[in-house]
Design a protein around this motif. Sequence first.
Motif, PDB file in Angstrom:
ATOM      1  N   THR A 127     -17.900   2.549  14.484  1.00 17.48           N
ATOM      2  CA  THR A 127     -18.389   2.755  13.245  1.00 17.48           C
ATOM      3  C   THR A 127     -20.161   2.691  12.909  1.00 17.48           C
ATOM      4  O   THR A 127     -20.377   1.537  13.569  1.00 17.48           O
ATOM      5  CB  THR A 127     -18.109   1.784  12.177  1.00 17.48           C
ATOM      6  OG1 THR A 127     -16.758   1.444  11.802  1.00 17.48           O
ATOM      7  CG2 THR A 127     -19.176   1.732  10.496  1.00 17.48           C
ATOM      8  N   PHE A 128     -21.181   3.626  12.679  1.00 17.80           N
ATOM      9  CA  PHE A 128     -21.975   3.715  12.746  1.00 17.80           C
ATOM     10  C   PHE A 128     -22.813   2.982  11.592  1.00 17.80           C
ATOM     11  O   PHE A 128     -23.973   2.388  11.964  1.00 17.80           O
ATOM     12  CB  PHE A 128     -22.643   5.466  12.405  1.00 17.80           C
ATOM     13  CG  PHE A 128     -24.042   5.469  13.420  1.00 17.80           C
ATOM     14  CD1 PHE A 128     -25.045   5.544  12.487  1.00 17.80           C
ATOM     15  CD2 PHE A 128     -24.579   4.708  14.418  1.00 17.80           C
ATOM     16  CE1 PHE A 128     -26.030   5.791  12.230  1.00 17.80           C
ATOM     17  CE2 PHE A 128     -25.910   5.200  14.697  1.00 17.80           C
ATOM     18  CZ  PHE A 128     -27.389   5.676  13.441  1.00 17.80           C
ATOM     19  N   ARG A 129     -22.324   3.065  10.550  1.00 19.49           N
ATOM     20  CA  ARG A 129     -22.222   2.205   9.239  1.00 19.49           C
ATOM     21  C   ARG A 129     -22.174   0.815   9.374  1.00 19.49           C
ATOM     22  O   ARG A 129     -21.616   0.719   9.503  1.00 19.49           O
ATOM     23  CB  ARG A 129     -21.470   2.704   7.783  1.00 19.49           C
ATOM     24  CG  ARG A 129     -22.150   3.990   7.709  1.00 19.49           C
ATOM     25  CD  ARG A 129     -20.156   4.685   7.020  1.00 19.49           C
ATOM     26  NE  ARG A 129     -19.983   3.958   5.918  1.00 19.49           N
ATOM     27  CZ  ARG A 129     -20.714   3.438   4.260  1.00 19.49           C
ATOM     28  NH1 ARG A 129     -21.419   4.961   4.445  1.00 19.49           N
ATOM     29  NH2 ARG A 129     -20.377   2.852   3.820  1.00 19.49           N
ATOM     30  N   LEU A 130     -23.283   0.360   8.874  1.00 20.59           N
ATOM     31  CA  LEU A 130     -23.013  -1.259   8.141  1.00 20.59           C
ATOM     32  C   LEU A 130     -23.785  -2.141   9.756  1.00 20.59           C
ATOM     33  O   LEU A 130     -24.076  -2.984   9.283  1.00 20.59           O
ATOM     34  CB  LEU A 130     -21.901  -2.094   8.226  1.00 20.59           C
ATOM     35  CG  LEU A 130     -20.601  -1.306   7.246  1.00 20.59           C
ATOM     36  CD1 LEU A 130     -19.803  -1.303   7.321  1.00 20.59           C
ATOM     37  CD2 LEU A 130     -21.710  -1.222   5.918  1.00 20.59           C
ATOM     38  N   PHE A 131     -24.068  -1.631  10.823  1.00 24.68           N
ATOM     39  CA  PHE A 131     -25.034  -1.904  11.738  1.00 24.68           C
ATOM     40  C   PHE A 131     -25.923  -1.670  11.800  1.00 24.68           C
ATOM     41  O   PHE A 131     -26.587  -0.441  11.728  1.00 24.68           O
ATOM     42  CB  PHE A 131     -24.128  -2.779  12.793  1.00 24.68           C
ATOM     43  CG  PHE A 131     -22.395  -2.596  12.859  1.00 24.68           C
ATOM     44  CD1 PHE A 131     -21.278  -1.580  12.613  1.00 24.68           C
ATOM     45  CD2 PHE A 131     -22.928  -3.616  12.731  1.00 24.68           C
ATOM     46  CE1 PHE A 131     -20.271  -2.240  12.103  1.00 24.68           C
ATOM     47  CE2 PHE A 131     -20.981  -4.529  12.264  1.00 24.68           C
ATOM     48  CZ  PHE A 131     -19.708  -3.104  12.510  1.00 24.68           C
ATOM     49  N   GLY A 132     -27.106  -2.538  12.345  1.00 20.27           N
ATOM     50  CA  GLY A 132     -28.146  -2.498  13.570  1.00 20.27           C
ATOM     51  C   GLY A 132     -28.388  -2.447  14.427  1.00 20.27           C
ATOM     52  O   GLY A 132     -27.448  -1.742  14.578  1.00 20.27           O
ATOM     53  N   MET A 133     -29.866  -0.901  14.801  1.00 16.12           N
ATOM     54  CA  MET A 133     -29.986  -0.343  16.018  1.00 16.12           C
ATOM     55  C   MET A 133     -31.176  -0.687  16.204  1.00 16.12           C
ATOM     56  O   MET A 133     -31.388  -0.980  15.468  1.00 16.12           O
ATOM     57  CB  MET A 133     -29.895   1.046  15.876  1.00 16.12           C
ATOM     58  CG  MET A 133     -28.885   1.808  15.043  1.00 16.12           C
ATOM     59  SD  MET A 133     -26.851   1.279  16.099  1.00 16.12           S
ATOM     60  CE  MET A 133     -27.264   2.227  17.303  1.00 16.12           C
ATOM     61  N   GLY A 134     -30.983  -0.876  17.740  1.00 16.48           N
ATOM     62  CA  GLY A 134     -31.990  -1.000  17.937  1.00 16.48           C
ATOM     63  C   GLY A 134     -32.440  -0.241  20.009  1.00 16.48           C
ATOM     64  O   GLY A 134     -32.047   0.596  20.258  1.00 16.48           O
ATOM     65  N   TRP A 135     -34.112  -0.402  20.071  1.00 19.42           N
ATOM     66  CA  TRP A 135     -33.971  -0.251  21.473  1.00 19.42           C
ATOM     67  C   TRP A 135     -34.483  -1.349  22.268  1.00 19.42           C
ATOM     68  O   TRP A 135     -35.465  -1.745  21.892  1.00 19.42           O
ATOM     69  CB  TRP A 135     -35.180   0.959  21.577  1.00 19.42           C
ATOM     70  CG  TRP A 135     -34.697   2.688  20.626  1.00 19.42           C
ATOM     71  CD1 TRP A 135     -34.829   2.982  19.398  1.00 19.42           C
ATOM     72  CD2 TRP A 135     -34.375   3.298  21.646  1.00 19.42           C
ATOM     73  NE1 TRP A 135     -34.186   4.365  19.790  1.00 19.42           N
ATOM     74  CE2 TRP A 135     -34.441   4.733  20.635  1.00 19.42           C
ATOM     75  CE3 TRP A 135     -33.727   3.191  23.281  1.00 19.42           C
ATOM     76  CZ2 TRP A 135     -33.372   5.832  21.047  1.00 19.42           C
ATOM     77  CZ3 TRP A 135     -33.530   4.728  23.009  1.00 19.42           C
ATOM     78  CH2 TRP A 135     -33.319   5.766  22.397  1.00 19.42           C
ATOM     79  N   PHE A 136     -34.047  -0.873  23.514  1.00 16.11           N
ATOM     80  CA  PHE A 136     -34.846  -2.281  24.044  1.00 16.11           C
ATOM     81  C   PHE A 136     -35.352  -1.395  25.929  1.00 16.11           C
ATOM     82  O   PHE A 136     -34.843   0.089  26.047  1.00 16.11           O
ATOM     83  CB  PHE A 136     -33.743  -3.093  24.866  1.00 16.11           C
ATOM     84  CG  PHE A 136     -33.276  -4.418  23.694  1.00 16.11           C
ATOM     85  CD1 PHE A 136     -32.849  -3.509  23.014  1.00 16.11           C
ATOM     86  CD2 PHE A 136     -33.729  -5.714  23.939  1.00 16.11           C
ATOM     87  CE1 PHE A 136     -32.052  -4.336  21.874  1.00 16.11           C
ATOM     88  CE2 PHE A 136     -33.425  -6.498  22.913  1.00 16.11           C
ATOM     89  CZ  PHE A 136     -32.679  -6.409  21.680  1.00 16.11           C
ATOM     90  N   ARG A 137     -36.186  -1.994  26.579  1.00 15.06           N
ATOM     91  CA  ARG A 137     -36.352  -1.529  28.208  1.00 15.06           C
ATOM     92  C   ARG A 137     -36.492  -1.876  28.933  1.00 15.06           C
ATOM     93  O   ARG A 137     -36.582  -3.802  28.723  1.00 15.06           O
ATOM     94  CB  ARG A 137     -37.543  -0.754  27.457  1.00 15.06           C
ATOM     95  CG  ARG A 137     -38.761  -1.621  27.386  1.00 15.06           C
ATOM     96  CD  ARG A 137     -40.136  -0.916  26.983  1.00 15.06           C
ATOM     97  NE  ARG A 137     -41.473  -2.034  26.591  1.00 15.06           N
ATOM     98  CZ  ARG A 137     -42.503  -1.780  26.570  1.00 15.06           C
ATOM     99  NH1 ARG A 137     -42.404  -0.589  25.754  1.00 15.06           N
ATOM    100  NH2 ARG A 137     -43.667  -2.647  26.124  1.00 15.06           N
TER     101      ARG A 137
END
Length: 124
Positions: free
Chosen positions: A28-38
């Motif tokens: 489920t893409f909905r309802l959750f935060g997304m982030g970028w790390f490196r």
Amino acid sequence: QVQLVESGGGLVQAGGSLRLSCAASGGTFRLFGMGWFRQAPGKEREFVAAVSWPGGTTNYADSVKGRFTISRDNAQNTVSLQMNSLKPKDTAVYYCAKARVSVATVHADEYLYWGQGTQVTVSS
């Protein structure tokens, strides 16, 4: 099964721009935060940017504030990272991640799913 696939990395000169994209499938893409790390060679993985669900809140590492912009397209299940004014110290493998919470969390241990990463190299 959740899959995150990054694209858009490459080689760019200092001062240039790149746009990274992450396509999410499964789950489920909905309802959750997304982030970028490196993660740079010889260094630990570090937080870069995060966006909340549905997208009203963002967080950035101090080192990228004012240069990077994170956004999400909830209709396309994608999250992007626009990177401007790139510096050699931005060179790293960049990872997209999906959080287990809806907020724009900066904590790596709150992310459950990770992509394989895309290489960004900035030459001086």
